[in-house]
Enzyme design. Sequence first.
Site, short mmCIF file in Angstrom:
data_model
loop_
_atom_site.label_atom_id
_atom_site.label_comp_id
_atom_site.label_asym_id
_atom_site.label_seq_id
_atom_site.Cartn_x
_atom_site.Cartn_y
_atom_site.Cartn_z
CG LEU A 23 -2.03 -1.07 1.20
CD1 LEU A 23 -2.96 -0.93 2.41
CD2 LEU A 23 -2.84 -1.01 -0.10
CB ALA A 44 12.27 -2.38 3.25
CG PHE A 80 -0.49 2.80 5.79
CD1 PHE A 80 -0.99 4.00 6.26
CD2 PHE A 80 -1.31 2.01 4.99
CE1 PHE A 80 -2.28 4.41 5.95
CE2 PHE A 80 -2.60 2.41 4.67
CZ PHE A 80 -3.09 3.61 5.16
N GLY A 82 4.85 -1.71 9.61
CA GLY A 82 4.79 -2.79 10.59
C GLY A 82 4.58 -4.13 9.92
CB VAL A 83 4.55 -7.55 11.35
CG1 VAL A 83 4.17 -8.95 10.90
CG2 VAL A 83 6.04 -7.48 11.71
CG ASN A 121 -10.00 -7.86 8.01
OD1 ASN A 121 -10.14 -9.05 8.31
ND2 ASN A 121 -9.09 -7.46 7.13
CE1 TYR A 145 -1.23 -6.84 10.76
CE2 TYR A 145 -3.24 -8.06 10.33
CZ TYR A 145 -2.42 -6.98 10.08
OH TYR A 145 -2.80 -6.03 9.17
CE LYS A 149 -2.00 -3.44 11.64
NZ LYS A 149 -1.26 -2.26 11.15
NE ARG A 183 -11.39 -12.75 5.26
CZ ARG A 183 -10.42 -11.87 5.02
NH1 ARG A 183 -9.71 -11.94 3.90
NH2 ARG A 183 -10.15 -10.92 5.89
P1 NAI Z 1 3.23 -4.57 3.65
O1 NAI Z 1 3.72 -5.69 4.48
O2 NAI Z 1 3.41 -4.67 2.17
O3 NAI Z 1 3.91 -3.21 4.14
C1 NAI Z 1 4.28 -2.98 5.47
C2 NAI Z 1 5.61 -2.26 5.47
O4 NAI Z 1 6.02 -2.06 6.83
C3 NAI Z 1 6.74 -3.04 4.76
O5 NAI Z 1 7.31 -2.28 3.72
C4 NAI Z 1 7.74 -3.32 5.87
O6 NAI Z 1 9.11 -3.24 5.43
C5 NAI Z 1 7.43 -2.21 6.88
N1 NAI Z 1 7.90 -2.58 8.20
C6 NAI Z 1 7.85 -3.80 8.81
N2 NAI Z 1 8.50 -3.76 9.99
C7 NAI Z 1 8.97 -2.50 10.14
C8 NAI Z 1 9.74 -1.85 11.14
N3 NAI Z 1 10.18 -2.49 12.23
N4 NAI Z 1 10.04 -0.55 10.96
C9 NAI Z 1 9.62 0.11 9.85
N5 NAI Z 1 8.91 -0.44 8.87
C10 NAI Z 1 8.58 -1.75 9.01
O7 NAI Z 1 1.70 -4.36 4.02
P2 NAI Z 1 0.57 -3.54 3.23
O8 NAI Z 1 -0.35 -4.51 2.60
O9 NAI Z 1 1.18 -2.47 2.42
O10 NAI Z 1 -0.22 -2.89 4.46
C11 NAI Z 1 0.12 -1.61 4.96
C12 NAI Z 1 -0.51 -1.44 6.33
O11 NAI Z 1 -1.93 -1.58 6.21
C13 NAI Z 1 -0.05 -2.46 7.35
O12 NAI Z 1 0.05 -1.83 8.62
C14 NAI Z 1 -1.15 -3.49 7.37
O13 NAI Z 1 -1.23 -4.13 8.63
C15 NAI Z 1 -2.36 -2.61 7.08
N6 NAI Z 1 -3.42 -3.37 6.44
C16 NAI Z 1 -3.32 -3.74 5.12
C17 NAI Z 1 -4.32 -4.45 4.51
C18 NAI Z 1 -4.31 -4.78 3.06
O14 NAI Z 1 -5.30 -5.31 2.58
N7 NAI Z 1 -3.24 -4.47 2.30
C19 NAI Z 1 -5.51 -4.89 5.29
C20 NAI Z 1 -5.50 -4.44 6.67
C21 NAI Z 1 -4.49 -3.72 7.20
C1 15L Z 2 -4.65 -7.65 6.59
O1 15L Z 2 -4.70 -7.08 7.68
C2 15L Z 2 -3.37 -7.91 5.91
O2 15L Z 2 -2.42 -6.90 6.15
C3 15L Z 2 -3.52 -8.13 4.41
O3 15L Z 2 -2.31 -8.68 3.90
C4 15L Z 2 -4.69 -9.05 4.12
O4 15L Z 2 -4.45 -10.32 4.67
C5 15L Z 2 -5.95 -8.48 4.73
O5 15L Z 2 -5.80 -8.19 6.10
C6 15L Z 2 -7.16 -9.39 4.58
O6 15L Z 2 -7.78 -9.72 5.60
O7 15L Z 2 -7.48 -9.76 3.45
#
Ligand code: NAI
Ligand code: 15L
Length: 275
Positions: A23, A44, A80, A82-83, A121, A145, A149, A183
Amino acid sequence: MTTTSNANPPFNRLLLTGAAGGLGKVLRERLQPFTRILRLSDIAEMEPARGPHEEVQLCDLADKQAVHELVEGVDAILHFGGVSVERPFEEILGPNICGVFHIYEAARRHGVKRVIFASSNHVVGFYKQDESIDASCARRPDSYYGLSKSYGEDMASFYFDRYGIETVSVRIGSSFPEPANRRMMSTWLSYDDLTQLLERALRTPDVGHTVVYGMSDNATVWWDNHMAAHLGYQPKDSSEVFREQVEAQPMPAADDPAMVYHGGAFVAAGPFGDA
Ligand code: NAI
Ligand code: 15L
């Protein structure tokens, strides 16, 4: 939605953590119209700043001093980083739990008044798909996880009540280019709708601590956003256009967690560390 340049953006400097992630890369493009300078951060490596409108600052969210320096001079934070999937607790603790504390503490010390928190979610993942919930429901995290949140939302609530720092916690469903499975027909959030929701979260006055579900205008939904109506979020997309291709996939068993719980497979991850 097309992003256009804005000669007079509403913010001087926004901070986006997690900028190297899925994202984060999308938002790097889409947040530009809202801010004169976008500060991009991740643990990263990422593409260097493309011009004076960007700043790139690597930072480990688990490092309190580094996060303090990261937050200096920003008007608002989109958190945004984190893990983003289920992992053993020890791997989540630093980035997500300590990380969200470091973000709020830095916001307090630097006088930042608004945070947008990428919640999930999975804070409510143990509800069943025949149950409809709003933002006032008891949380039912489905994973370490999801617990992290949930803790982040509590942190947001505390920093509003104690210090007046406002947060919109976005319980994002599944934000990807397309819904990948049945889903996600309910949980999908398009990138255009995510962008609109973040703009509303940044610009709506007096949000206190608002919890909103991040979903598109999907036909079958489990989440009710009436408690976040003041944001004025009006999703334009729907997963329905993908129904045929999604339903061409084999039908999972009726008791598959992906067919039963809001959180899908996350409810069945673990346990860890028994070996
Ligand atoms: P992603 O895993 O691609 O991006 C997360 C980023 O956080 C990564 O680039 C990673 O290097 C960085 N990160 C991890 N540990 C870190 C640390 N110790 N210090 C600094 N940065 C760190 O995940 P995505 O899909 O881009 O999601 C972004 C955010 O939105 C996350 O917080 C995720 O939990 C949340 N989210 C995403 C969803 C989705 O559908 N993509 C659904 C629900 C929540
Ligand atoms: C999340 O919270 C995750 O970050 C994402 O990778 C998807 O698994 C999403 O939820 C989901 O529930 O589809």
